[in-house]
Design a protein around this motif. Structure first.
Motif, short mmCIF file in Angstrom:
data_model
loop_
_atom_site.label_atom_id
_atom_site.label_comp_id
_atom_site.label_asym_id
_atom_site.label_seq_id
_atom_site.Cartn_x
_atom_site.Cartn_y
_atom_site.Cartn_z
N ALA A 1 14.91 4.67 -7.98
CA ALA A 1 15.21 5.13 -6.63
C ALA A 1 15.26 3.95 -5.65
O ALA A 1 16.12 3.92 -4.75
N ALA A 2 14.38 2.96 -5.86
CA ALA A 2 14.39 1.79 -4.98
C ALA A 2 15.68 0.99 -5.14
O ALA A 2 16.28 0.52 -4.15
N VAL A 3 16.12 0.83 -6.37
CA VAL A 3 17.39 0.12 -6.61
C VAL A 3 18.55 0.86 -5.95
O VAL A 3 19.44 0.25 -5.33
N THR B 1 16.17 10.95 -8.54
CA THR B 1 15.19 10.01 -9.10
C THR B 1 13.90 10.03 -8.29
O THR B 1 12.81 9.85 -8.84
N GLN B 2 14.02 10.24 -6.99
CA GLN B 2 12.82 10.32 -6.15
C GLN B 2 11.98 11.55 -6.55
O GLN B 2 10.75 11.44 -6.67
N ASN B 3 12.63 12.68 -6.74
CA ASN B 3 11.90 13.89 -7.12
C ASN B 3 11.30 13.79 -8.52
O ASN B 3 10.28 14.40 -8.81
N GLN B 4 11.97 13.04 -9.37
CA GLN B 4 11.46 12.86 -10.74
C GLN B 4 10.45 11.71 -10.83
O GLN B 4 10.04 11.37 -11.94
N LYS B 5 10.09 11.17 -9.66
CA LYS B 5 9.11 10.08 -9.58
C LYS B 5 9.53 8.82 -10.33
O LYS B 5 8.71 8.03 -10.80
N LYS B 6 10.85 8.62 -10.42
CA LYS B 6 11.38 7.38 -10.99
C LYS B 6 11.61 6.42 -9.82
O LYS B 6 12.74 6.15 -9.40
N ALA C 1 10.05 -2.62 -4.48
CA ALA C 1 9.74 -2.05 -3.16
C ALA C 1 10.98 -1.42 -2.54
O ALA C 1 12.11 -1.93 -2.68
N TYR C 2 10.77 -0.32 -1.87
CA TYR C 2 11.82 0.25 -1.03
C TYR C 2 12.00 -0.64 0.21
O TYR C 2 11.14 -1.43 0.57
N ILE C 3 13.14 -0.46 0.86
CA ILE C 3 13.34 -1.13 2.15
C ILE C 3 12.25 -0.69 3.13
O ILE C 3 11.72 -1.49 3.89
N SER C 4 11.93 0.58 3.07
CA SER C 4 10.91 1.12 3.97
C SER C 4 9.53 0.53 3.68
O SER C 4 8.73 0.38 4.61
N ASP C 5 9.25 0.20 2.43
CA ASP C 5 7.97 -0.41 2.08
C ASP C 5 7.84 -1.79 2.72
O ASP C 5 6.80 -2.13 3.29
N VAL C 6 8.93 -2.54 2.65
CA VAL C 6 8.91 -3.88 3.27
C VAL C 6 8.86 -3.74 4.79
O VAL C 6 8.14 -4.47 5.48
N PRO D 1 0.81 -1.24 0.00
CA PRO D 1 0.00 0.00 0.00
C PRO D 1 0.83 1.27 0.00
O PRO D 1 0.38 2.31 -0.50
N SER D 2 2.03 1.22 0.55
CA SER D 2 2.87 2.42 0.61
C SER D 2 3.58 2.71 -0.71
O SER D 2 4.19 3.77 -0.87
N MET D 3 3.48 1.80 -1.67
CA MET D 3 4.18 1.97 -2.94
C MET D 3 3.34 2.80 -3.92
O MET D 3 2.11 2.79 -3.87
N ASP D 4 4.04 3.51 -4.81
CA ASP D 4 3.36 4.27 -5.86
C ASP D 4 2.70 3.30 -6.86
O ASP D 4 3.22 2.19 -7.07
N PRO D 5 1.61 3.68 -7.49
CA PRO D 5 0.95 2.79 -8.45
C PRO D 5 1.87 2.31 -9.58
O PRO D 5 1.73 1.18 -10.06
N ASN D 6 2.81 3.13 -10.01
CA ASN D 6 3.73 2.74 -11.07
C ASN D 6 5.01 2.07 -10.56
O ASN D 6 5.90 1.76 -11.37
N GLN D 7 5.11 1.88 -9.28
CA GLN D 7 6.31 1.32 -8.67
C GLN D 7 6.24 -0.20 -8.62
O GLN D 7 5.26 -0.77 -8.13
N ARG D 8 7.26 -0.87 -9.14
CA ARG D 8 7.29 -2.33 -9.12
C ARG D 8 8.31 -2.88 -8.11
O ARG D 8 8.17 -4.01 -7.66
#
Length: 323
Positions: free
Chosen positions: A196-198, A187-192, A46-51, A37-44
């Motif tokens: 950014a997760a990598v 990359t975070q500001n550009q919504k990539k 996951a961030y460490i924080s998401d997990v 749920p914390s991930m962006d719709p276009n995000q495949r």
């Protein structure tokens, strides 16, 4: 025992951090790379924080806290070892100042990691991002001060190549992590978010090697501890091989600590009650060598010292002058 614990602290800290990262990445992969749920719709990815914001939050909090607390303990321990002289000591006020600043910055970084694990990205996204900046910035600043200290130490102790190695390792960490942190922010500001997760996972794994590198700094303290223990064992064996006393059985009896023995022996020869009085009494008083104050007293005084000198054989008696 304490010699082993010096370098065990950063190794333990780095292994806890690595275990946490592997556990979180493995969990996300085994679950089929779910979209949290914390991930962006276009995000495949996951961030460490998401997990960490999901079912592994207790693990995230606990292992993050253990990692940074033990790492900061390594910073404090290193400062103490330099103060005690078990590591190359600081030669100026500024070196000590840089060391203290690195500890303060590392404490700030530790607080950032613990707080970002508590205030997760799902429920507190803005606080989480702020504490993430504090975490990364705190440890980069801490590394800068450490490099500064080691650079100054390396000038004064050029014979210790380990200071050079440690300096270059930490400088490499600063440059790489700073570049990756900037790229992460862009990359975070550009919504990539996938890129950014990598980058976030990469920054975290490089942080593992940075923490692990601190065991190198403690190696001189371990070698010093071992060397001192070996010398102590040799001294004890040397002294325990035979009883320590004042006699001739002592190790180095004529050269170490037995000056008084020979001095007393010398006094036996030089004593006015020795040869001088003996000969004077023998020839002047007519008592000959039967006088007990002759050689006997002289050598008795000499034998009183720890370095006993045996009594030489008496000279042949002179012909009697009484006829």
């Amino acid at each position: 025992m304490w010699g082993i614990s010096y370098w065990a602290v950063p190794i333990f800290s780095s292994l806890v951090w690595l275990a946490m990262l592997i556990a979180m990445l493995t969990t996300w992969s085994v679950q089929g790379s779910p979209h949290y749920p914390s991930m962006d719709p276009n995000q495949r990815i996951a961030y460490i924080s998401d997990v960490g914001a999901q079912g592994l939050k207790p693990l995230f909090i606990a292992m993050s806290a253990v990692t940074v607390v033990s790492l900061d303990l390594a910073f404090v321990l290193e400062r103490w070892l330099r103060h005690k002289g078990k590591l190359t000591p600081n030669t100026s006020f500024w070196q000590k100042f840089y060391s203290v600043c690195s500890i303060i910055a590392s404490i700030a970084g530790a607080a950032g990691l613990i707080l970002l694990s508590i205030f997760d990205t799902l429920r507190h996204p803005h606080l989480h991002d702020g504490f993430l900046v504090l975490f990364i910035g705190g440890y980069i600043i801490s590394a800068i001060f450490i490099c500064w200290e080691y650079q100054r130490l390396g000038i004064h102790f050029r014979e210790h190549s380990i200071l050079r190695y440690s300096f270059w390792i930490k400088l490499t960490f600063i440059l790489v992590e700073l570049a990756l942190a900037i790229a992460f922010g862009v990359t975070q500001n550009q919504k990539k978010y996938n890129a950014a997760a990598v980058l976030e996972w990469t920054i975290s794994f490089i942080f593992f090697f940075y923490v692990l590198s601190f065991f190198i700094d403690f190696m001189p303290a371990v070698r010093s501890k071992h060397h001192q223990s070996r010398e102590t064992e040799m001294d004890m064996a040397e002294q325990g091989g035979m009883p320590m006393g004042d006699g001739a059985a002592n190790d180095g009896q004529y050269f170490r600590g037995n000056t008084n023995g020979h001095a007393n022996g010398t006094n036996g020869y030089a004593n006015a009650n020795g040869h001088t009085n003996g000969h004077a009494n023998g020839y002047t008083n007519g008592n000959g060598y039967t006088n007990g104050n002759g050689y006997t007293n002289g050598f008795s005084n000499g034998a009183s010292g720890p370095g006993h000198i045996p009594k030489p054989a008496d000279s042949a008696p002179l012909p009697s002058r009484n006829f």
